[in-house]
Design a protein around this motif. Sequence first.
Motif, PDB file in Angstrom:
ATOM      1  N   UNK A   1       0.814  -1.221   0.000  1.00 34.91           N
ATOM      2  CA  UNK A   1       0.000   0.000   0.000  1.00 34.91           C
ATOM      3  C   UNK A   1       0.845   1.269   0.000  1.00 34.91           C
ATOM      4  N   UNK A   2       2.040   1.218   0.555  1.00 35.53           N
ATOM      5  CA  UNK A   2       2.903   2.408   0.599  1.00 35.53           C
ATOM      6  C   UNK A   2       3.711   2.601  -0.683  1.00 35.53           C
ATOM      7  N   UNK A   3       3.455   1.762  -1.695  1.00 33.02           N
ATOM      8  CA  UNK A   3       4.154   1.876  -2.968  1.00 33.02           C
ATOM      9  C   UNK A   3       5.385   0.990  -3.087  1.00 33.02           C
TER      10      UNK A   3
ATOM     11  N   UNK B   1       8.088  -6.565   8.238  1.00 31.33           N
ATOM     12  CA  UNK B   1       6.835  -7.087   8.795  1.00 31.33           C
ATOM     13  C   UNK B   1       6.982  -8.573   9.082  1.00 31.33           C
ATOM     14  N   UNK B   2       7.100  -8.910  10.342  1.00 31.29           N
ATOM     15  CA  UNK B   2       7.360 -10.297  10.737  1.00 31.29           C
ATOM     16  C   UNK B   2       6.096 -11.081  11.067  1.00 31.29           C
ATOM     17  N   UNK B   3       4.946 -10.431  11.005  1.00 29.68           N
ATOM     18  CA  UNK B   3       3.679 -11.141  11.206  1.00 29.68           C
ATOM     19  C   UNK B   3       2.946 -11.171   9.871  1.00 29.68           C
ATOM     20  N   UNK B   4       2.564 -12.379   9.454  1.00 35.49           N
ATOM     21  CA  UNK B   4       1.933 -12.545   8.151  1.00 35.49           C
ATOM     22  C   UNK B   4       0.677 -11.696   8.016  1.00 35.49           C
ATOM     23  N   UNK B   5      -0.174 -11.654   9.042  1.00 33.00           N
ATOM     24  CA  UNK B   5      -1.431 -10.889   8.954  1.00 33.00           C
ATOM     25  C   UNK B   5      -1.158  -9.410   8.708  1.00 33.00           C
ATOM     26  N   UNK B   6      -0.146  -8.850   9.366  1.00 27.94           N
ATOM     27  CA  UNK B   6       0.205  -7.448   9.173  1.00 27.94           C
ATOM     28  C   UNK B   6       0.720  -7.209   7.764  1.00 27.94           C
ATOM     29  N   UNK B   7       1.497  -8.138   7.253  1.00 29.41           N
ATOM     30  CA  UNK B   7       2.028  -8.047   5.891  1.00 29.41           C
ATOM     31  C   UNK B   7       0.866  -8.126   4.892  1.00 29.41           C
ATOM     32  N   UNK B   8       0.012  -9.130   5.036  1.00 33.31           N
ATOM     33  CA  UNK B   8      -1.108  -9.336   4.107  1.00 33.31           C
ATOM     34  C   UNK B   8      -2.039  -8.134   4.069  1.00 33.31           C
ATOM     35  N   UNK B   9      -2.208  -7.482   5.207  1.00 33.46           N
ATOM     36  CA  UNK B   9      -3.101  -6.315   5.275  1.00 33.46           C
ATOM     37  C   UNK B   9      -2.567  -5.145   4.443  1.00 33.46           C
ATOM     38  N   UNK B  10      -1.288  -5.141   4.153  1.00 38.81           N
ATOM     39  CA  UNK B  10      -0.680  -4.028   3.399  1.00 38.81           C
ATOM     40  C   UNK B  10      -0.493  -4.344   1.919  1.00 38.81           C
ATOM     41  N   UNK B  11      -0.820  -5.562   1.499  1.00 41.12           N
ATOM     42  CA  UNK B  11      -0.640  -5.947   0.106  1.00 41.12           C
ATOM     43  C   UNK B  11      -1.776  -5.382  -0.746  1.00 41.12           C
ATOM     44  N   UNK B  12      -1.383  -4.711  -1.832  1.00 43.62           N
ATOM     45  CA  UNK B  12      -2.374  -4.186  -2.785  1.00 43.62           C
ATOM     46  C   UNK B  12      -2.400  -4.980  -4.077  1.00 43.62           C
ATOM     47  N   UNK B  13      -1.261  -5.502  -4.488  1.00 49.27           N
ATOM     48  CA  UNK B  13      -1.226  -6.342  -5.682  1.00 49.27           C
ATOM     49  C   UNK B  13      -0.243  -7.480  -5.477  1.00 49.27           C
TER      50      UNK B  13
END
Length: 85
Positions: free
Chosen positions: A18-20, A72-84
Motif C-alpha cells: 500500500x505504501x508503494x 513485517x514479521x507477522x503474516x497478517x500485518x504483511x497481508x493487510x498491506x498488500x495491494x497487488x
Amino acid sequence: MSGYNALSPVNDFRIGLADGTQIEVTSSLQDSLAFEKDQRRPLVASSGTVPLTSDLLWLAWHAACRAGKTELRQFAAFAARVEEF
C-alpha cells in the motif's frame, strides 16, 4: 516474473504494498517446508492443484522475511498491506 509452478519449490513473486513498495522475491524449498511445518498441511493437496492465493502469499512473505526485504514479521500485518500480488 514467472507464474507459480506447483512442481517446483522455487517460484518468483512480485508484491506491491500500500505504501508503494515493490518486493520481488523467489521462494525456495525452505519456504515450502516452513509453510508445511507452520500450517501442518501440504502446500498442494493433490497433484495438479494450485494452492490458495493466501498460501502463495504466505510463501512470498516468508521468502521476503528470509531475504530481509520486509520488516513485517507477522503474516497478517504483511497481508493487510498488500495491494497487488
